[in-house]
Design a protein around this motif. Structure first.
Motif, mmCIF file in Angstrom:
data_model
loop_
_atom_site.group_PDB
_atom_site.id
_atom_site.type_symbol
_atom_site.label_atom_id
_atom_site.label_comp_id
_atom_site.label_asym_id
_atom_site.label_seq_id
_atom_site.Cartn_x
_atom_site.Cartn_y
_atom_site.Cartn_z
ATOM 1 N N VAL A 29 0.813 -1.218 0.000
ATOM 2 C CA VAL A 29 0.000 0.000 0.000
ATOM 3 C C VAL A 29 0.843 1.263 0.000
ATOM 4 O O VAL A 29 0.336 2.344 -0.311
ATOM 5 N N ARG A 30 2.132 1.149 0.414
ATOM 6 C CA ARG A 30 2.997 2.329 0.347
ATOM 7 C C ARG A 30 4.457 1.910 0.342
ATOM 8 O O ARG A 30 4.851 1.018 1.078
ATOM 9 N N ARG A 31 5.235 2.623 -0.491
ATOM 10 C CA ARG A 31 6.681 2.478 -0.479
ATOM 11 C C ARG A 31 7.264 3.717 0.205
ATOM 12 O O ARG A 31 7.041 4.834 -0.257
ATOM 13 N N LEU A 38 7.983 5.074 7.371
ATOM 14 C CA LEU A 38 7.332 3.775 7.551
ATOM 15 C C LEU A 38 6.637 3.699 8.907
ATOM 16 O O LEU A 38 5.507 3.210 9.014
ATOM 17 N N ILE A 39 7.291 4.194 9.942
ATOM 18 C CA ILE A 39 6.701 4.176 11.289
ATOM 19 C C ILE A 39 5.411 4.991 11.312
ATOM 20 O O ILE A 39 4.389 4.572 11.868
ATOM 21 N N ALA A 40 5.465 6.174 10.681
ATOM 22 C CA ALA A 40 4.272 7.024 10.644
ATOM 23 C C ALA A 40 3.134 6.333 9.905
ATOM 24 O O ALA A 40 1.961 6.396 10.323
ATOM 25 N N ALA A 41 3.447 5.655 8.816
ATOM 26 C CA ALA A 41 2.413 4.948 8.060
ATOM 27 C C ALA A 41 1.810 3.823 8.881
ATOM 28 O O ALA A 41 0.591 3.602 8.856
ATOM 29 N N CYS A 42 2.653 3.117 9.622
ATOM 30 C CA CYS A 42 2.153 2.027 10.460
ATOM 31 C C CYS A 42 1.255 2.547 11.571
ATOM 32 O O CYS A 42 0.205 1.960 11.875
ATOM 33 N N GLN A 43 1.652 3.647 12.188
ATOM 34 C CA GLN A 43 0.861 4.200 13.289
ATOM 35 C C GLN A 43 -0.469 4.773 12.818
ATOM 36 O O GLN A 43 -1.408 4.901 13.601
ATOM 37 N N SER A 44 -0.561 5.105 11.553
ATOM 38 C CA SER A 44 -1.824 5.642 11.028
ATOM 39 C C SER A 44 -2.834 4.538 10.750
ATOM 40 O O SER A 44 -3.972 4.816 10.378
ATOM 41 N N GLY A 45 -2.411 3.274 10.903
ATOM 42 C CA GLY A 45 -3.312 2.155 10.655
ATOM 43 C C GLY A 45 -3.360 1.735 9.206
ATOM 44 O O GLY A 45 -4.271 1.013 8.801
ATOM 45 N N LEU A 46 -2.368 2.169 8.440
ATOM 46 C CA LEU A 46 -2.383 1.888 7.011
ATOM 47 C C LEU A 46 -2.042 0.438 6.693
ATOM 48 O O LEU A 46 -2.481 -0.098 5.681
ATOM 49 N N ALA A 47 -1.247 -0.207 7.557
ATOM 50 C CA ALA A 47 -0.726 -1.529 7.210
ATOM 51 C C ALA A 47 -0.808 -2.497 8.380
ATOM 52 O O ALA A 47 -0.978 -2.106 9.536
ATOM 53 N N MET A 48 -0.650 -3.776 8.049
ATOM 54 C CA MET A 48 -0.556 -4.831 9.048
ATOM 55 C C MET A 48 0.836 -5.445 9.096
ATOM 56 O O MET A 48 1.140 -6.244 9.983
ATOM 57 N N ALA A 61 14.207 -3.394 19.914
ATOM 58 C CA ALA A 61 13.093 -4.066 20.576
ATOM 59 C C ALA A 61 11.976 -3.086 20.897
ATOM 60 O O ALA A 61 10.794 -3.406 20.790
ATOM 61 N N THR A 62 12.340 -1.868 21.291
ATOM 62 C CA THR A 62 11.333 -0.856 21.610
ATOM 63 C C THR A 62 10.500 -0.504 20.391
ATOM 64 O O THR A 62 9.267 -0.405 20.465
ATOM 65 N N LEU A 63 11.165 -0.316 19.246
ATOM 66 C CA LEU A 63 10.445 0.026 18.019
ATOM 67 C C LEU A 63 9.552 -1.121 17.568
ATOM 68 O O LEU A 63 8.381 -0.914 17.217
ATOM 69 N N VAL A 64 10.073 -2.334 17.597
ATOM 70 C CA VAL A 64 9.279 -3.497 17.207
ATOM 71 C C VAL A 64 8.096 -3.684 18.143
ATOM 72 O O VAL A 64 6.981 -4.018 17.723
ATOM 73 N N ASP A 65 8.316 -3.446 19.438
ATOM 74 C CA ASP A 65 7.254 -3.551 20.429
ATOM 75 C C ASP A 65 6.147 -2.542 20.137
ATOM 76 O O ASP A 65 4.961 -2.848 20.241
ATOM 77 N N ARG A 66 6.540 -1.323 19.773
ATOM 78 C CA ARG A 66 5.553 -0.282 19.496
ATOM 79 C C ARG A 66 4.749 -0.604 18.235
ATOM 80 O O ARG A 66 3.536 -0.409 18.194
ATOM 81 N N LEU A 67 5.427 -1.093 17.215
ATOM 82 C CA LEU A 67 4.710 -1.463 16.000
ATOM 83 C C LEU A 67 3.774 -2.637 16.265
ATOM 84 O O LEU A 67 2.650 -2.672 15.755
ATOM 85 N N GLY A 68 4.226 -3.571 17.078
ATOM 86 C CA GLY A 68 3.352 -4.676 17.449
ATOM 87 C C GLY A 68 2.136 -4.210 18.210
ATOM 88 O O GLY A 68 1.063 -4.809 18.133
ATOM 89 N N ALA A 69 2.288 -3.116 18.990
ATOM 90 C CA ALA A 69 1.172 -2.584 19.769
ATOM 91 C C ALA A 69 0.056 -2.058 18.883
ATOM 92 O O ALA A 69 -1.107 -2.026 19.286
ATOM 93 N N VAL A 70 0.394 -1.631 17.661
ATOM 94 C CA VAL A 70 -0.639 -1.161 16.724
ATOM 95 C C VAL A 70 -0.935 -2.226 15.673
ATOM 96 O O VAL A 70 -1.529 -1.935 14.626
ATOM 97 N N GLY A 71 -0.518 -3.475 15.956
ATOM 98 C CA GLY A 71 -0.886 -4.597 15.104
ATOM 99 C C GLY A 71 -0.057 -4.758 13.849
ATOM 100 O O GLY A 71 -0.536 -5.333 12.860
ATOM 101 N N VAL A 72 1.180 -4.270 13.859
ATOM 102 C CA VAL A 72 2.040 -4.363 12.680
ATOM 103 C C VAL A 72 3.201 -5.304 12.964
ATOM 104 O O VAL A 72 3.935 -5.128 13.938
ATOM 105 N N SER A 73 3.366 -6.315 12.126
ATOM 106 C CA SER A 73 4.513 -7.217 12.228
ATOM 107 C C SER A 73 5.621 -6.710 11.315
ATOM 108 O O SER A 73 5.368 -5.996 10.340
ATOM 109 N N VAL A 74 6.857 -7.103 11.625
ATOM 110 C CA VAL A 74 8.008 -6.585 10.886
ATOM 111 C C VAL A 74 8.780 -7.742 10.259
ATOM 112 O O VAL A 74 9.107 -8.721 10.936
ATOM 113 N N VAL A 75 9.075 -7.596 8.982
ATOM 114 C CA VAL A 75 9.924 -8.539 8.258
ATOM 115 C C VAL A 75 11.112 -7.754 7.727
ATOM 116 O O VAL A 75 10.941 -6.719 7.064
#
Length: 436
Positions: A29-31, A38-48, A61-75
């Motif tokens: 949905v976004r490059r 990318l963090i801003a896009a994830c926090q806006s609910g744009l991606a999973m 770990a802190t960044l990954v934890d925060r992204l996980g808190a809004v339902g975003v997994s990281v690869v």
């Protein structure tokens, strides 16, 4: 349902282009041009899911934890085996840069499913960031810990309201008593307002062991050897235990990030039979004090320690000021950490502040005004013994072994030899309390 994905990195064209051409399980949905976007896009609910094709060394770990808190997994895409192990230790799915787009889509689907299941299992966690409704992801167990050793240790959090009720006194001395009973113990000073374990034990405050461990954990570099290096050894006549000293200055509280502390406590749980945590007093979530949702919270260390604890000792001063504070504090604790079932410990019990027959007076007052939870232990006031221990940088076991306070603290941990000396007669699993 197609999984919306955001990506970052100039090396993404082949892989991301391949994902877009799949027209199936994932949708790009976004490059993004940089990680912050990318963090801003994830926090806006744009991606999973987020695919980091470049810049994975910036992931913590802190960044990954925060992204996980809004339902975003990281690869993350990397061909460095060492970096791949680091990423996996902080909850990132690592893949090779030249991975087949179809295989990458499978990795993304797997990562999304894992984040969803962990978030459901740990929905009670919510103390790492300014968003009080965030559901934080769990922390994977360290990779170098054998399966049979997982979950071996118990975490004992010592908490109490403001007003110096004696949290550090209890934490330090029960750690010493457990060590005297032959248990392996790690004492953690997680008080983000006034860390004092090192001063009580007469240790040099040249470095903050817990902050050092948290920094390594945040980078995915903490292992058994690093944890042992960050800890200081304290030797007593009864036995030795390790200490992760607190921050040397109060303004260093930002180093105690919740995600990193979770990793430290989990690794400590695997390395010792008991992890005793001296926490701070404040249970506020700070959401009104911050505007950046990525900003850490000062009370996160206390809240996360209480959330992860197998046993919470709620310590209050036995006086007309300390009792009401403890009652209000227990209500706050039940609100913010409902899974905690604290054991109530009244400290500094003496006639001069309570009256004749202080224990009976406290029992009657507690029955009238208390939160409906019984008092589990009474610790007598013994200022002479405490002053001697503080002056010599020793625990009560060494400075005043015959002190009534020391005997009461020994009854808390219920060591077999201590039971005999104090005629307790029976014991429970690892920790019991002196009953009325």
């Amino acid at each position: 349902m197609s999984i919306p994905v955001v990506t970052v990195g100039t090396a993404e064209e082949d892989v991301v282009g391949g994902l877009e051409r799949l027209h199936g399980p994932v949708t790009v949905v976004r490059r993004c041009s940089e990680l912050a976007e990318l963090i801003a896009a994830c926090q806006s609910g744009l991606a999973m899911a987020a695919v980091v094709a470049e810049g994975c060394r910036e992931l913590t770990a802190t960044l990954v934890d925060r992204l996980g808190a809004v339902g975003v997994s990281v690869v993350a895409l990397t061909d460095d085996p060492e970096e791949s192990r680091r990423l996996q230790s902080i909850g990132v799915v690592a893949a090779a840069p030249g991975i087949n787009p179809s295989a990458l889509a499978d990795h993304i689907s797997e990562a999304v499913g894992r984040v969803a299941s962990i978030a459901g299992a740990h929905s009670g966690y919510g103390s790492a960031f300014s968003d009080p409704a965030a559901e934080l992801t769990g922390v994977p167990a360290p990779a170098d810990v054998e399966e049979g050793a997982r979950g071996k240790g118990e975490i004992i959090a010592v908490w109490g309201p403001t007003g110096a009720p004696g949290r550090t006194l209890v934490a330090v001395n029960i750690a010493a008593e457990l060590a005297a009973d032959g248990k392996s113990v790690i004492l953690v000073d997680a008080d983000s307002y006034g860390a004092s374990v090192s001063a009580v034990l007469g240790l040099l405050e040249e470095s903050a062991g817990l902050a050092q461990a948290c920094r390594l954990a945040d980078q995915g570099l903490l292992d058994d050897r690093a944890l042992e290096s960050a800890a200081s050894f304290v030797f007593t006549k009864g036995g030795a235990f390790r200490v992760l000293t607190g921050t040397t200055r109060a303004d260093r509280w930002t180093e105690l990030r919740a995600a990193a502390l979770s990793t430290v406590l989990e690794l400590a749980r695997h390395a010792a039979e008991f992890v005793v945590v001296d926490t701070g007093f404040c249970l506020e979530s700070d959401e009104e004090l911050t505007f950046d949702t990525m900003t850490p919270r000062r009370n996160a260390a206390t809240l996360r320690s209480l959330e992860m604890a197998d046993l919470v000792l709620a310590v209050g001063a036995a006086d007309p000021i300390g009792i009401p504070r403890l009652i209000r504090g227990l209500a706050d604790l039940a609100s913010v950490v409902p899974q905690a079932l604290p054991r109530v410990v009244l400290n500094k019990v003496k006639q001069s502040t309570v009256g004749h027959s202080p224990r009976r007076q406290l029992e009657e007052a507690w029955e009238r005004f208390g939160p409906g939870r019984a008092i589990d232990a009474y610790l007598p006031s013994d200022p002479a013994a405490c002053e001697l221990a503080l002056l010599t940088g020793a625990v009560l076991l060494e400075a005043a072994p015959d002190s009534p306070l020391r005997h009461a603290l020994a009854q808390l941990v219920c060591a077999p030899g201590q039971q005999k000396r104090n005629s307790l007669g029976r014991s429970t699993r690892a920790l019991r309390f002196y009953k009325r």
